[in-house]
Design a protein around this motif. Structure first.
Motif, PDB file in Angstrom:
ATOM      1  N   VAL A  92      99.758   8.094  -4.891  1.00  0.00           N
ATOM      2  CA  VAL A  92     100.482   7.222  -3.956  1.00  0.00           C
ATOM      3  C   VAL A  92     101.786   6.696  -4.551  1.00  0.00           C
ATOM      4  CG1 VAL A  92     100.325   5.004  -2.754  1.00  0.00           C
ATOM      5  CG2 VAL A  92      98.446   6.627  -2.628  1.00  0.00           C
ATOM      6  N   ASN A 312      99.531  11.982   0.805  1.00  0.00           N
ATOM      7  CA  ASN A 312      98.475  11.262   0.096  1.00  0.00           C
ATOM      8  C   ASN A 312      97.082  11.564   0.650  1.00  0.00           C
ATOM      9  OD1 ASN A 312      99.644  10.010   2.225  1.00  0.00           O
ATOM     10  ND2 ASN A 312      99.130   7.952   1.610  1.00  0.00           N
ATOM     11  N   ASN A 434     100.201   4.462   3.022  1.00  0.00           N
ATOM     12  CA  ASN A 434     100.143   4.741   1.578  1.00  0.00           C
ATOM     13  C   ASN A 434      98.754   4.675   0.966  1.00  0.00           C
ATOM     14  OD1 ASN A 434     102.709   5.504   1.324  1.00  0.00           O
ATOM     15  ND2 ASN A 434     103.438   3.680   0.256  1.00  0.00           N
ATOM     16  N   ARG A 436      95.019   6.373   0.155  1.00  0.00           N
ATOM     17  CA  ARG A 436      94.546   7.719  -0.122  1.00  0.00           C
ATOM     18  C   ARG A 436      93.532   8.129   0.958  1.00  0.00           C
ATOM     19  NH1 ARG A 436      93.779  11.099  -4.731  1.00  0.00           N
ATOM     20  NH2 ARG A 436      95.532  10.029  -5.641  1.00  0.00           N
TER      21      ARG A 436
END
Ligand code: AMP
Length: 444
Positions: A92, A312, A434, A436
């Motif tokens: 990230v 991501n 942002n 995961r």
């Protein structure tokens, strides 16, 4: 790659998961039915190893499960290279940061709107907002190349609310591919326009047309809807667009994919010549360029990196061999504690419904959305998932388009998407803001 072995399932990229047949009841129990959560050997309806039941099948008949190509009879087979479903997530921190040129306070909009923006907690514009809002406030036609999750709703809603509030008799029509997206936009509009005397109506299929007609008669400034219902209302003479000087087409690429091109052309042709048009699309294909050339006037193109949402997302495949049942492999995956909030994609409406029911019977908390479901039920299913009352949502591509749901940890492509674009769209439902995310694609 995910592969069932005697003791574990393994993904191609090397992440291993314990198969965990006798998983303790406490593990992840907050998200599941009953006290114990689903257990392979104790599932209330389908004990592990029992024969496939009809309801377990997905996009095919009972007997087709695990028997190779036959299972795809009548359904278009995906031809995407499987390697495209495997990709390590970019850490990230490595995702490039966009530095916004403006603050919301800098925009030339009325104080009432600024106050509502502050109340909503927005301070810094996202890239699409940063670039599109000043142009839209200047009255320019806009082509916004941006996917869902980039903040595109506010990019068009803020300048249009300002225009309606400041101007005289300004009317706005917003067309979206799905009912859910229309209602999401309406919710956002109402928040941004709170206390400003602005009315809106949702004109969407699956909901009572009589109520929409009566709301239209109250002369709302914003009409938000799906192409079919909007056209229906125009044909009935209940929606007149001669005085609508502002048009937004959201997710144009999706609308064209869904076969709405003629509906859209008809609607656009009823609008006045002098108007402001804001078109948003994740991609610009030749068909979209045609539409743009015909209907937009000297547009400015505002483009943001649309692949960023998948950077991501850890992407991998789950290999299901012919002697395995997909549902059992899925069951194992869903039992993993990291699968906290899971969006599962299937191809057919019936398959989606069956799979969701099947998962419920196995003790998972699941809901489903697809085109055959009544609108109120779709909304309920979505709300249950959004508010974490269920942690699994099974959906068709169409129903899931444009959904903005927080904290989806996993997207599972139980059925392959038809094309790569759909794949990117599906996996973009996870790894948002942002965070995961993980995308797993079942391949045989
Ligand atoms: P959208 O692409 O319009 O569906 O927006 C995606 C999500 O981002 C929504 O949950 C918005 O509420 C949120 N969002 C959009 N713009 C901003 C912003 N400038 N600041 C904070 N959150 C935002």
């Amino acid at each position: 790659m995910y592969q069932k072995s005697s003791s574990s399932v393994r993904t191609k990229s090397g992440n291993s998961f314990n198969k965990n047949r006798g998983k303790p009841a406490s593990q992840g129990s907050r998200k599941r039915n009953g006290s114990g959560g689903p257990q392979r050997s104790e599932g209330p309806y389908v004990p592990f190893g029992s024969a496939p039941r009809k309801s377990a099948s997905f996009g095919g008949s009972r007997s087709s499960f695990g028997r190779g190509p036959k299972r795809f009879r009548g359904v278009k087979k995906s031809i995407i290279d499987q390697n495209k479903f495997i990709k390590k997530a970019v850490p990230v921190a490595e995702v490039e940061e966009y530095v916004s040129k403006h603050k919301f306070a800098d925009f030339n909009v009325c104080q009432e709107l600024k106050n509502n923006i502050i109340t909503k907690g927005y301070e810094t514009p996202t890239p699409i907002q940063d670039q599109a809002i000043p142009e839209a406030l200047n009255g320019r036609d806009i082509i916004g190349v941006a996917a869902t999750g980039t903040g595109k709703t506010a990019a068009f809603i803020i300048p249009l609310i300002n225009k309606v509030f400041m101007g005289k008799n300004q009317k706005v029509l917003i067309i979206t591919p799905t009912r859910e997206l229309a209602s999401q936009i309406d919710i956002e509009l109402r928040e941004f326009a709170k206390g400003m005397g602005i009315r809106s109506v949702q004109c969407i299929g699956g909901a009572r047309i009589g109520r929409q007609i009566s709301e239209l008669s109250r002369n709302p400034q914003f009409v938000i809807g799906t192409p079919g219902r909007i056209n229906d209302l125009i044909k009935r003479g209940r929606l007149r667009l001669e005085g609508t000087q502002n048009i937004v087409l959201d997710e144009v690429d999706r609308m064209l994919d869904m076969g709405f091109i003629n509906d859209i052309k008809t609607i656009l042709s009823t609008l006045p010549n002098h108007k402001q048009s804001l078109f948003f699309s994740a991609t610009i294909s030749t068909r979209i360029s045609g539409l743009i050339q015909t209907f937009l006037n000297n547009p400015v193109t505002v483009s943001v990196k649309t692949t960023v949402t998948s950077d991501n997302v850890e992407q991998d495949i789950v290999k299901v061999s012919f002697d395995q049942r997909k549902i059992e492999v899925l069951h194992d995956i869903l039992n993993k504690p990291e699968c906290e909030k899971v969006l599962i994609f299937g191809r057919t409406k019936r398959g989606v419904e069956n799979l969701s029911n099947d998962l419920e019977k196995r003790g998972f908390k699941s809901s489903s959305i697809h085109g055959d479901k009544a609108q109120n039920k779709r909304e309920k299913a979505l709300r249950l998932f959004k508010e974490n009352h269920v942690n699994i949502l099974v959906a068709t591509d169409v129903a899931a388009r444009g959904l903005d749901i927080d904290d989806v940890t996993h997207v599972i492509n139980y059925d392959l998407p038809e094309n790569y674009e759909d794949y990117v769209h599906r996996i973009g439902r996870t790894g948002r803001a942002n965070k995961r995310g993980t995308a797993l694609t079942f391949v045989s």
